[in-house]
Design an enzyme around this catalytic site. Structure first.
Site, PDB file in Angstrom:
ATOM      1  N   ARG A 177     -18.945 -19.572 -12.201  1.00 22.18           N
ATOM      2  CA  ARG A 177     -19.005 -18.215 -11.536  1.00 22.18           C
ATOM      3  C   ARG A 177     -18.970 -17.586 -12.224  1.00 22.18           C
ATOM      4  O   ARG A 177     -18.205 -17.354 -13.330  1.00 22.18           O
ATOM      5  CB  ARG A 177     -19.549 -18.114  -9.859  1.00 22.18           C
ATOM      6  CG  ARG A 177     -19.726 -19.311  -9.427  1.00 22.18           C
ATOM      7  CD  ARG A 177     -21.078 -18.984  -8.335  1.00 22.18           C
ATOM      8  NE  ARG A 177     -21.873 -19.859  -7.155  1.00 22.18           N
ATOM      9  CZ  ARG A 177     -21.154 -21.079  -6.532  1.00 22.18           C
ATOM     10  NH1 ARG A 177     -20.430 -20.491  -5.891  1.00 22.18           N
ATOM     11  NH2 ARG A 177     -22.535 -20.601  -5.899  1.00 22.18           N
ATOM     12  N   ILE A 184     -24.264 -23.558  -4.142  1.00 26.63           N
ATOM     13  CA  ILE A 184     -23.599 -24.467  -3.785  1.00 26.63           C
ATOM     14  C   ILE A 184     -23.407 -26.272  -3.689  1.00 26.63           C
ATOM     15  O   ILE A 184     -24.650 -26.860  -3.518  1.00 26.63           O
ATOM     16  CB  ILE A 184     -23.475 -24.144  -2.362  1.00 26.63           C
ATOM     17  CG1 ILE A 184     -23.251 -22.410  -2.315  1.00 26.63           C
ATOM     18  CG2 ILE A 184     -22.287 -24.565  -1.561  1.00 26.63           C
ATOM     19  CD1 ILE A 184     -23.332 -21.837  -0.750  1.00 26.63           C
ATOM     20  N   GLU A 220     -13.618 -21.023  -8.742  1.00 25.08           N
ATOM     21  CA  GLU A 220     -13.607 -19.786  -8.196  1.00 25.08           C
ATOM     22  C   GLU A 220     -12.764 -20.078  -7.166  1.00 25.08           C
ATOM     23  O   GLU A 220     -11.936 -20.896  -6.801  1.00 25.08           O
ATOM     24  CB  GLU A 220     -15.343 -19.966  -7.582  1.00 25.08           C
ATOM     25  CG  GLU A 220     -15.822 -19.329  -7.559  1.00 25.08           C
ATOM     26  CD  GLU A 220     -17.098 -19.364  -6.438  1.00 25.08           C
ATOM     27  OE1 GLU A 220     -17.531 -20.860  -6.226  1.00 25.08           O
ATOM     28  OE2 GLU A 220     -18.388 -18.665  -6.749  1.00 25.08           O
TER      29      GLU A 220
HETATM   30  N1  LIG Z   1     -23.277 -35.752 -10.008  1.00 23.28           N
HETATM   31  C1  LIG Z   1     -22.949 -35.715  -9.062  1.00 23.28           C
HETATM   32  N2  LIG Z   1     -23.258 -36.766  -8.469  1.00 23.28           N
HETATM   33  C2  LIG Z   1     -22.898 -36.917  -6.905  1.00 23.28           C
HETATM   34  N3  LIG Z   1     -21.959 -35.932  -6.546  1.00 23.28           N
HETATM   35  C3  LIG Z   1     -21.358 -35.520  -7.503  1.00 23.28           C
HETATM   36  C4  LIG Z   1     -21.811 -35.116  -8.301  1.00 23.28           C
HETATM   37  N4  LIG Z   1     -21.461 -34.044  -9.041  1.00 23.28           N
HETATM   38  C5  LIG Z   1     -20.503 -33.626  -8.358  1.00 23.28           C
HETATM   39  N5  LIG Z   1     -20.513 -34.407  -6.776  1.00 23.28           N
HETATM   40  C6  LIG Z   1     -20.030 -34.348  -5.424  1.00 23.28           C
HETATM   41  O1  LIG Z   1     -20.466 -32.452  -5.161  1.00 23.28           O
HETATM   42  C7  LIG Z   1     -19.853 -32.844  -4.021  1.00 23.28           C
HETATM   43  C8  LIG Z   1     -19.455 -31.504  -4.725  1.00 23.28           C
HETATM   44  O2  LIG Z   1     -19.198 -31.256  -6.106  1.00 23.28           O
HETATM   45  P1  LIG Z   1     -18.370 -29.604  -6.718  1.00 23.28           P
HETATM   46  O3  LIG Z   1     -18.284 -30.056  -7.778  1.00 23.28           O
HETATM   47  O4  LIG Z   1     -17.615 -29.811  -5.185  1.00 23.28           O
HETATM   48  O5  LIG Z   1     -19.306 -28.722  -6.822  1.00 23.28           O
HETATM   49  P2  LIG Z   1     -19.242 -27.066  -6.660  1.00 23.28           P
HETATM   50  O6  LIG Z   1     -18.134 -26.846  -7.342  1.00 23.28           O
HETATM   51  O7  LIG Z   1     -20.929 -26.776  -7.751  1.00 23.28           O
HETATM   52  O8  LIG Z   1     -19.639 -26.628  -5.467  1.00 23.28           O
HETATM   53  C9  LIG Z   1     -18.344 -32.970  -4.227  1.00 23.28           C
HETATM   54  O9  LIG Z   1     -17.925 -33.837  -3.097  1.00 23.28           O
HETATM   55  C10 LIG Z   1     -18.616 -33.962  -5.351  1.00 23.28           C
HETATM   56  O10 LIG Z   1     -17.534 -34.823  -5.479  1.00 23.28           O
HETATM   57  N1  LIG Z   2     -20.527 -14.548  -3.967  1.00 27.93           N
HETATM   58  C1  LIG Z   2     -20.191 -15.621  -3.152  1.00 27.93           C
HETATM   59  C2  LIG Z   2     -19.870 -17.288  -3.688  1.00 27.93           C
HETATM   60  C3  LIG Z   2     -20.035 -18.038  -2.952  1.00 27.93           C
HETATM   61  N2  LIG Z   2     -19.697 -18.280  -1.257  1.00 27.93           N
HETATM   62  C4  LIG Z   2     -19.429 -19.546  -0.659  1.00 27.93           C
HETATM   63  C5  LIG Z   2     -20.405 -20.159  -1.092  1.00 27.93           C
HETATM   64  C6  LIG Z   2     -19.908 -21.465  -1.080  1.00 27.93           C
HETATM   65  O1  LIG Z   2     -19.746 -22.023   0.598  1.00 27.93           O
HETATM   66  C7  LIG Z   2     -17.925 -20.903  -1.224  1.00 27.93           C
HETATM   67  C8  LIG Z   2     -18.016 -21.583  -2.278  1.00 27.93           C
HETATM   68  O2  LIG Z   2     -18.994 -21.876  -3.332  1.00 27.93           O
HETATM   69  P1  LIG Z   2     -19.332 -22.834  -3.917  1.00 27.93           P
HETATM   70  O3  LIG Z   2     -17.930 -23.198  -5.191  1.00 27.93           O
HETATM   71  O4  LIG Z   2     -18.642 -24.472  -3.512  1.00 27.93           O
HETATM   72  O5  LIG Z   2     -20.938 -23.377  -4.580  1.00 27.93           O
HETATM   73  O6  LIG Z   2     -18.116 -20.045  -1.137  1.00 27.93           O
HETATM   74  C9  LIG Z   2     -20.286 -16.970  -1.308  1.00 27.93           C
HETATM   75  O7  LIG Z   2     -20.338 -16.859   0.073  1.00 27.93           O
HETATM   76  N3  LIG Z   2     -20.561 -15.547  -2.189  1.00 27.93           N
END
Ligand SMILES: Nc1ncnc2c1ncn2[C@@H]1O[C@H](COP(=O)(O)OP(=O)(O)O)[C@@H](O)[C@H]1O
Ligand SMILES: Nc1ccn([C@H]2C[C@H](O)[C@@H](COP(=O)(O)O)O2)c(=O)n1
Length: 283
Positions: free
Chosen positions: A152, A77, A99
């Site tokens: 994912r 996450i 997602e």
């Molecule tokens: N390499 C990085 N360094 C610092 N912050 C980052 C980096 N990559 C993403 N972020 C920040 O971290 C948070 C989560 O990133 P995100 O791309 O939404 O992650 P995910 O989709 O895996 O949940 C966002 O606020 C994003 O701007």
């Molecule tokens: N099978 C899953 C997939 C995702 N989640 C949750 C985890 C995060 O809170 C949110 C979205 O994930 P992210 O893209 O921010 O890594 O959904 C889950 O519970 N089950």
């Protein structure tokens, strides 16, 4: 730092018709044997396409159409998956599927994600059943462009999140067994094509900081040990390979880096990522 893991995959290429297949269409075709599971055992079954018997290396399908490529971005996450997809979405001829978190937050007015974080023992199964459906929809959506990058997969939903609920005692065994039978049915009867997994690997601590920074309302209560459990399952699945099948080569990218260095890494490995046939050359 970037590493490539070789795949334990036995070959499950896409059939000529699979891009057109949607869940309901597939249900109407139950009689048609799409995939056969090879060797049930401790690990998950492996699948081989019966109808074309084609290996991953072929770029041209039997019907003459060009093979399309599916890349799944996996990681904890807030590991930076969406940011990675946003970056590659600027590349021509790539379609990006994020997602469907917005959908999980509003299923006819019900916020399943929020409910799950409030009471995972009660609502974990509800969220994961819906996640499995929406992920299946993502995998079976017709491809409009030669390359698809998706956030994912139906595999990580099962091997990471369902598994975590079950192992932590938050999902009763009967629920786990039913969801597993659904998952196995999907894997046997549908074509779930994955050509490359890009694993964004980083410390749970960094994820914790990013979760806080992102400030998604439902996630405010996520403790560090939850992110550690999710991290360990990713490692078990994609690095140690102790339990579940890995369906494609795995490119491991150190995602602890700042944004600038992440972009540098993506550029360095653009060819490996976007042309999985090149992955062997990156090994
Ligand atoms: N390499 C990085 N360094 C610092 N912050 C980052 C980096 N990559 C993403 N972020 C920040 O971290 C948070 C989560 O990133 P995100 O791309 O939404 O992650 P995910 O989709 O895996 O949940 C966002 O606020 C994003 O701007
Ligand atoms: N099978 C899953 C997939 C995702 N989640 C949750 C985890 C995060 O809170 C949110 C979205 O994930 P992210 O893209 O921010 O890594 O959904 C889950 O519970 N089950």
């Amino acid at each position: 730092m970037l590493r490539v893991q070789s795949s334990g995959w036995q070959g499950c290429p896409v059939g000529p018709f699979c891009d057109e297949m949607r869940p309901l269409a597939a249900l109407r075709n139950l009689g048609r044997p799409l995939l056969v599971a090879l060797g049930y055992g401790r690990a998950e079954p492996r699948y081989f396409h019966l109808q074309c018997g084609q290996r991953r290396s072929g770029k041209i399908m039997q019907n003459g159409s060009r093979k399309k490529t599916v890349i799944c971005i996996e990681g904890n996450i807030a590991s930076g998956k969406t940011t990675c997809l946003e970056y590659f979405s600027k590349t021509p001829n790539i379609e990006v599927i994020t997602e469907p978190v917005t959908q999980w937050r509003n299923v006819q007015g019900h916020n399943l994600l929020g409910l799950m974080y409030q009471d995972s023992s009660r609502w974990g199964i509800t969220l994961q059943t819906y996640v499995q459906l929406t992920m299946l929809d993502m995998h079976t959506r017709p491809m409009m462009l030669p390359v698809r990058m998706m956030e994912r997969s139906i595999l990580s939903a099962k091997y990471i999140f369902v598994e975590n609920l079950y192992r932590s005692g938050k999902m009763p065994e009967p629920d786990y067994v039913v969801l597993t039978e659904w998952f196995d049915w999907i894997m046997k009867n549908m074509t779930i094509s994955v050509d490359l997994i890009v694993y964004l690997q980083l410390s749970p601590k960094t994820c914790y900081e990013r979760v806080k920074m992102r400030c998604r309302e439902e996630e405010k209560i996520i403790p560090l040990d939850y992110l550690e459990a999710i991290h360990n399952l990713h490692e078990e699945w994609l690095i140690k390979r102790t339990r579940f099948t890995v369906p494609a080569p795995v490119l491991v990218i150190n995602a602890d880096d700042d944004l600038q260095n992440m972009i540098r890494q993506y550029e360095e490995h653009r060819d490996c990522i976007l042309t999985p046939d090149n992955i062997q050359r990156c090994l």
